[in-house]
Motif scaffolding. Sequence first.
Motif, mmCIF file in Angstrom:
data_model
loop_
_atom_site.group_PDB
_atom_site.id
_atom_site.type_symbol
_atom_site.label_atom_id
_atom_site.label_comp_id
_atom_site.label_asym_id
_atom_site.label_seq_id
_atom_site.Cartn_x
_atom_site.Cartn_y
_atom_site.Cartn_z
ATOM 1 N N LEU A 1 37.433 47.180 44.585
ATOM 2 C CA LEU A 1 38.768 46.839 45.063
ATOM 3 C C LEU A 1 38.692 46.149 46.414
ATOM 4 N N ALA A 2 37.868 46.716 47.307
ATOM 5 C CA ALA A 2 37.718 46.139 48.642
ATOM 6 C C ALA A 2 37.039 44.773 48.587
ATOM 7 N N ALA A 3 36.042 44.637 47.708
ATOM 8 C CA ALA A 3 35.288 43.383 47.629
ATOM 9 C C ALA A 3 36.123 42.239 47.080
ATOM 10 N N ALA A 4 37.012 42.541 46.160
ATOM 11 C CA ALA A 4 37.759 41.481 45.487
ATOM 12 C C ALA A 4 39.121 41.204 46.100
ATOM 13 N N ASP B 1 41.099 32.053 44.319
ATOM 14 C CA ASP B 1 40.742 31.606 42.973
ATOM 15 C C ASP B 1 39.452 30.787 43.000
ATOM 16 N N ALA B 2 39.305 29.943 44.028
ATOM 17 C CA ALA B 2 38.109 29.110 44.132
ATOM 18 C C ALA B 2 36.862 29.961 44.346
ATOM 19 N N GLU B 3 36.969 30.993 45.157
ATOM 20 C CA GLU B 3 35.826 31.876 45.407
ATOM 21 C C GLU B 3 35.464 32.663 44.154
ATOM 22 N N ILE B 4 36.465 33.108 43.427
ATOM 23 C CA ILE B 4 36.207 33.822 42.176
ATOM 24 C C ILE B 4 35.493 32.905 41.186
ATOM 25 N N ALA B 5 35.958 31.675 41.078
ATOM 26 C CA ALA B 5 35.329 30.722 40.161
ATOM 27 C C ALA B 5 33.875 30.468 40.553
ATOM 28 N N ALA B 6 33.605 30.358 41.854
ATOM 29 C CA ALA B 6 32.240 30.105 42.317
ATOM 30 C C ALA B 6 31.326 31.298 42.048
ATOM 31 N N ALA C 1 33.656 32.991 32.070
ATOM 32 C CA ALA C 1 35.087 33.250 31.886
ATOM 33 C C ALA C 1 35.390 34.736 32.027
ATOM 34 N N TYR C 2 34.520 35.569 31.486
ATOM 35 C CA TYR C 2 34.721 37.018 31.571
ATOM 36 C C TYR C 2 34.643 37.485 33.025
ATOM 37 N N LEU C 3 33.625 37.016 33.761
ATOM 38 C CA LEU C 3 33.467 37.419 35.154
ATOM 39 C C LEU C 3 34.675 37.012 35.985
ATOM 40 N N ALA C 4 35.131 35.777 35.809
ATOM 41 C CA ALA C 4 36.264 35.292 36.589
ATOM 42 C C ALA C 4 37.521 36.116 36.302
ATOM 43 N N GLN C 5 37.789 36.389 35.029
ATOM 44 C CA GLN C 5 38.988 37.137 34.685
ATOM 45 C C GLN C 5 38.952 38.546 35.249
ATOM 46 N N HIS C 6 37.802 39.185 35.199
ATOM 47 C CA HIS C 6 37.744 40.571 35.656
ATOM 48 C C HIS C 6 37.711 40.681 37.173
ATOM 49 N N LEU C 7 37.190 39.681 37.862
ATOM 50 C CA LEU C 7 37.333 39.660 39.316
ATOM 51 C C LEU C 7 38.811 39.557 39.698
ATOM 52 N N LYS C 8 39.576 38.788 38.946
ATOM 53 C CA LYS C 8 41.012 38.680 39.214
ATOM 54 C C LYS C 8 41.712 40.013 38.966
ATOM 55 N N LEU C 9 41.270 40.746 37.958
ATOM 56 C CA LEU C 9 41.869 42.055 37.691
ATOM 57 C C LEU C 9 41.599 43.028 38.830
ATOM 58 N N TRP C 10 40.406 42.936 39.418
ATOM 59 C CA TRP C 10 40.104 43.761 40.597
ATOM 60 C C TRP C 10 40.948 43.308 41.788
ATOM 61 N N ARG C 11 41.031 42.000 41.988
ATOM 62 C CA ARG C 11 41.782 41.480 43.130
ATOM 63 C C ARG C 11 43.258 41.882 43.067
ATOM 64 N N GLU C 12 43.819 41.842 41.866
ATOM 65 C CA GLU C 12 45.243 42.132 41.703
ATOM 66 C C GLU C 12 45.548 43.624 41.627
ATOM 67 N N GLY C 13 44.518 44.444 41.622
ATOM 68 C CA GLY C 13 44.730 45.885 41.587
ATOM 69 C C GLY C 13 45.006 46.441 40.217
ATOM 70 N N THR C 14 44.826 45.615 39.179
ATOM 71 C CA THR C 14 44.980 46.134 37.809
ATOM 72 C C THR C 14 43.915 47.179 37.539
#
Length: 329
Positions: free
Chosen positions: A304-307, A312-317, A283-296
Amino acid sequence: MRAVLLTLVFLAGLGLAGAAAVVTFGLYNVSAQAGHLPGVSWLLHTTFRNSVALRAPSMEDAPPLDDPDLIALGAGHYATACAFCHAAPGEARAATAAAMVPAPPPIEEAVAQWEPNELHWIVENGVKMTGMPGWPVEERGDEVWAVVAYLVAIQNGQAPKLPEASEGVAYCRTCHEAIAGPVPRLDILSATYIEDQLGLYATGVRPSGIMAQAVSVVEREDFAGLARELAASTTAPTARAIAGDGAAGERLAKQGTRDVPACTACHNGEAGKGPVLHGQSEAYLAQHLKLWREGTYQHNAKMLAAARDLSDAEIAALAAWFASLNSEE
């Protein structure tokens, strides 16, 4: 008609002159002991309720609010950031808090009439002229749900006991060695990395309202020693079952491009270029990948470039695969 307009203009001018006199000469008594004039409290409270109802977010993005780990995280933050004004459930407020105007209500009363999304808006934004502060950082509404989960548990009469007051490493361990899910393990990270992140949280470079509060109760000169103790810990939260598609995550993690290296080039399970992700909370990994993806998060150009283009499916995987591994650190 002309006489009516002149009368209205005169009355408006008179009202403005009166208001200017009140401000200029300090005629209005701002003493908290004097309280509000009759009707003002009702007017402000009604405006408050209607304003929150208009702006409260949708519940579509809310996590499961009955998640014990989410509730525990919210309780930990509430204990240091909120309990002074609203007290712990069943306990009396401090006399100073009770003397505020308006007085912050006991927490059971404060949450009784609100929906979860309305509580989220209040905790995230705060309320003008009440002493209720907003969340310490912007764009971290995801964290606010932890506090909301705790407040909903209070509404349901199922709130856990607040953690005991503690300092230093004992304070950090109330979350990082007791709560899984949204809280990262620190025992798999290097002391250098932990110390660096504490500094980023303290300066706001890595935005987190929960960690901004946490580092504010720790002296900056203690960061290095604190990081060493946390990295040397032998206790980790109970791991959760892996929910995502780990096989798809492995393929994605090992797949790089000319511009973006594979995840495993930096996150290889050993101390090196990047923090260890092997065995970290899904859960922690998924949430923080989303924070990188969204530019937070902005503090690492490669991340930033990687995410940036992850679904959402790729982040979950990815989160599922890294969470399923064992760290060698």
